[in-house]
Design an enzyme around this catalytic site. Structure first.
Site, short mmCIF file in Angstrom:
data_model
loop_
_atom_site.label_atom_id
_atom_site.label_comp_id
_atom_site.label_asym_id
_atom_site.label_seq_id
_atom_site.Cartn_x
_atom_site.Cartn_y
_atom_site.Cartn_z
N HIS A 111 0.82 -1.21 0.00
CA HIS A 111 0.00 0.00 0.00
C HIS A 111 0.86 1.27 0.00
CE1 HIS A 111 0.48 -0.09 4.51
NE2 HIS A 111 0.49 1.23 4.34
N ASP B 264 -0.01 -7.49 1.39
CA ASP B 264 0.49 -6.12 1.56
C ASP B 264 2.01 -6.08 1.58
OD1 ASP B 264 0.19 -3.38 1.76
OD2 ASP B 264 0.11 -3.39 3.95
N SER C 142 4.74 2.54 7.97
CA SER C 142 4.37 1.39 7.15
C SER C 142 5.53 0.96 6.26
CB SER C 142 3.17 1.74 6.27
OG SER C 142 2.01 1.90 7.03
N VAL D 268 -14.14 -23.00 -1.89
CA VAL D 268 -15.15 -23.14 -0.85
C VAL D 268 -15.20 -21.86 -0.03
CG1 VAL D 268 -14.96 -25.64 -0.60
CG2 VAL D 268 -13.50 -24.16 0.79
#
Length: 503
Positions: free
Chosen positions: A136, A166, A237, A294
């Site tokens: 990001h 990420d 980050s 699934v």
């Protein structure tokens, strides 16, 4: 105070020692204990690690459309550069004016100019210039700049990014760079000291410290996060989470916040997970994952007890994609997946990571729990494509309520009807009954008109009469498991039979 009698003075001193002696001794013990208990000193660790932690700045270019620009713009620029004054007739600086047709609003850079998008952190993992960060941080960036602590700046190439985890991998053209040692996130223990280095709010090489609060926090299908109390803020980050041995054990990625800033809880991507991703990005520029098609959910204690599983474990199958690997392997909604490729599944979030790490085309064994017994099947894993989603059909509508009014709810609070063959074919079910009215225990459990009841406990439901007979035989002191189909998803709801409800 002066004592005329030496004997009296000595007596007073002895009394004071008797009274204060234990307290003085306790203080001495406390000071000794404090000196013997050494808190960690991060200074050498920070000095060694900081040179490999980088600032990442991204930019984007505002597109210039044809026909933009005018003689007025050129003249205004001429007056500004050579005379230092606005062009005669130009708006007063600071006065709000609407933009001319095709021009950017005031306060925005002219179209075609590069403008900053954001700032984040990263760290060097190889001497030849590979840098790891968050996906990001570099998402949608046109240009990525990596700045080292020694103020050298490089334009980076994006090798690849994986939004699901990420994680992103960058490359800068340099050699002999300082790098961080990668640790083993499986060996991380709750309570151990860790520190984060990054650029919160653009403040390069800021260091914060704390402890690991927990492991395996499930905030995403492929991310068993490391939770810490290390202060992490916007700009951190992509930076490293480092243990006392100087090893990277995670990438700082998220915070829990109601204000947008740090509130005492932060999350890091385990470095083992990140390296699995970057190895694929480095090789092919993309990440390949397996899928079995699934939809799953957690197995609660109530569901486990009602199905005789013993304890809550595994992944409850809610729906099976038509034509997918799971359907071909014979997996059905309501099954509980206990093992995948020989590995136990303790909670539902374990399964996506196991499947995702499996190479597409691989045939693996699975163990299921169905109707009170285990069952072994083999399944061939296929590749997970981006944005792959199972088809969801609309919820069937309830029939005429007047018919339902004539019936009386059973002990579960349900009035059900048989499903015609054509309707069963449309729903792709072999049997079951359709809910007309949900009252009492059924309503409280979340069952609603239009739902399809497939099973009660370990018994398949074949007709409304058979279902009502099964309900009559239920023990009112025990919880019953009801398999409910809604759209393409099947869920197991637990109900305790009550008195027959009147309408």
């Amino acid at each position: 105070m002066t004592f005329r009698s030496p004997a009296l003075a000595r007596a007073m001193v002895m009394a004071a020692m008797l009274i204060l002696g234990p307290a003085i001794a306790e203080v001495g013990h406390a000071q000794a204990a404090a000196s013997n208990y050494n808190l960690p000193d991060f200074t050498d660790l920070v000095e060694k690690a900081s040179p490999a932690v980088v600032n990442i700045r991204t930019t984007e270019r505002v597109r210039t459309r044809s026909g933009q620009g005018s003689e007025d713009d050129e003249m205004a620029e001429f007056f500004r550069r050579f005379f230092g004054v606005p062009m005669p007739g130009a708006p007063t600086p600071g006065a709000p004016t609407p933009p001319r047709r095709g021009q950017p609003p005031q306060g925005q850079p002219p179209q075609g100019e590069e403008q900053s998008r954001g700032v984040g952190s990263g760290f060097i993992i190889s001497q030849d210039g590979y840098v790891m960060t968050n996906a990001h941080v570099v998402a949608d960036a046109e240009t990525i700049y990596v700045t080292l602590p020694d103020k050298r700046e490089f334009k980076a190439k994006l090798i690849g990014a994986d939004k699901r985890t990420d994680v992103a991998l960058l490359k800068i053209e340099a050699t002999g760079l300082p790098r961080l040692t990668l640790g083993d996130s499986d060996k991380v223990r709750a309570g151990e000291w860790v520190l984060a280095i990054g650029s919160p709010f653009g403040l390069d090489n800021s260091v914060t410290a704390g402890i690991v609060s927990a492991k395996g926090r499930d905030t995403g299908d492929y991310l068993p996060f490391i939770q810490t109390d290390v202060a992490v803020n916007p700009g951190n980050s992509g930076g490293p989470l480092i243990n006392l041995r100087g090893e990277v054990i995670g990438i700082n990625s998220q915070i829990y916040s109601r204000s947008g800033g740090y509130m005492g809880i932060s999350f890091a991507i385990p470095i083992d997970e990140a390296m699995r991703v970057t190895d694929q990005l480095k090789t092919s520029g993309r990440v390949t994952r397996g899928r079995i098609a699934v939809a799953i959910g957690d197995v609660t204690k109530e569901v486990a007890d009602s199905l005789g599983l013993g304890r809550a474990r595994g992944a409850l199958v809610g729906s099976v994609e038509p034509g997918g690997p799971a359907e071909k392997a014979g997996i059905e909604p309501g099954d509980i997946i206990l093992k995948f490729n020989g590995r136990d599944i303790e909670k539902a979030s374990d399964l996506p990571r196991m499947v995702g790490d499996t190479k597409p085309g691989t045939k693996v064994p699975m163990q299921l729990w169905r109707k009170g017994a285990t069952r072994d099947v083999s399944i061939t894993v296929t590749e997970l494509e981006p944005e792959t989603r199972a088809k969801v059909r609309g919820t069937p509508s309830a029939k005429d309520e007047a018919t339902a009014q004539a019936a009386k709810p059973n002990a579960l609070g349900l009035i059900v009807n048989d499903i015609p063959d054509a309707r069963q074919k449309e729903l792709k079910v072999k049997s079951g009954v359709e809910v007309e009215v949900a009252d009492g225990p059924a309503m409280r459990a979340g069952i609603r008109p239009g739902d399809i009841i497939l099973r009660l406990g370990d018994t398949d439901v074949t007709s409304a009469r058979q279902f009502n007979d099964l309900v009559k035989g239920l023990d009112k002191n025990r919880i019953a498991a009801v398999f409910v189909r809604r759209g393409d998803a099947t869920q197991v709801l637990t109900l305790r039979p009550g008195a027959t409800a009147a309408r």
